[in-house]
Design an enzyme around this catalytic site. Sequence first.
Site, PDB file in Angstrom:
ATOM      1  N   HIS A   7      36.055  44.291  47.043  1.00 58.24           N
ATOM      2  CA  HIS A   7      34.869  45.159  46.987  1.00 58.24           C
ATOM      3  C   HIS A   7      33.814  44.700  47.979  1.00 58.24           C
ATOM      4  CE1 HIS A   7      36.827  45.098  42.997  1.00 58.24           C
ATOM      5  NE2 HIS A   7      36.744  46.412  43.144  1.00 58.24           N
TER       6      HIS A   7
HETATM    7  S1  FES Z   1      34.322  41.748  45.505  1.00 54.09           S
HETATM    8 FE1  FES Z   1      35.193  42.615  43.753  1.00 54.09          FE
HETATM    9  S2  FES Z   1      36.658  41.152  43.250  1.00 54.09           S
HETATM   10 FE2  FES Z   1      35.738  40.292  44.946  1.00 54.09          FE
END
Ligand code: FES
Length: 236
Positions: free
Chosen positions: A201
């Site tokens: 993410h």
């Molecule tokens: S940014 Fe979501 S798991 Fe690492």
Amino acid sequence: MAPLATATRLCLRSATAATKPAAVRALSSTAACQAGGDASAYSSPFKLKGESKASQVPDFGKYMTKGNETTNKLFSYFMVGTMGAITAAGAKSTVQEFLVNMSASADVLAMAKVEVDLNTIPEGKNVIIKWRGKPVFIRHRTQDEIEQANKVNVASLRDPQTDEDRVKRPEWLVMLGVCTHLGCVPIGEAGDYGGWFCPCHGSHYDISGRIRKGPAPLNLEIPEYDFPEDGKLVIG
Ligand code: FES
């Protein structure tokens, strides 16, 4: 039909009246027998003439206690206390054995600690090892990287922590390779801050493993570790 029912009722009433005195007589004779006879013996009021001995109520008098009431109570308390103590001891040993069985075996405990030879990790390089099923990042940091980590304004961080608080020796950064957002494994030497980048993410960690950008709420976790001697690292 009504006269027949009335006649039946009258018959029953007269039969009951006829049997009543006999029962009363039987009870009176029993009381008389108990009062006049041996106090420890008991004769059945229902005994018939010529009845066999097998149907007589036995005398339990010889089984009655000879002690007084206090002695009997003391004995009862002693028995209850002793049985309670034995039960408690049994329960304790059962629970203890259960817990011993559930605790980690020797091979699992051996895996609880991992020893790493630091001489094999060149400066400026990352190594990933597996410890208790999780990846652990070990970074041999350069002097530049240490200075860069110390230059950061801690107050501006999402999870404020100095670099000093995160390392035991500045050149060795040891941390769990698990993103604090949703648990992905970040990529080393990547991201906007020259540290680690989680592609799941888009979380960016700096060269001290502190979160700088993205959804992760916390810095990468530091496991328990020690340097028992020069060139040796023990994790766990
Ligand atoms: S940014 Fe979501 S798991 Fe690492």
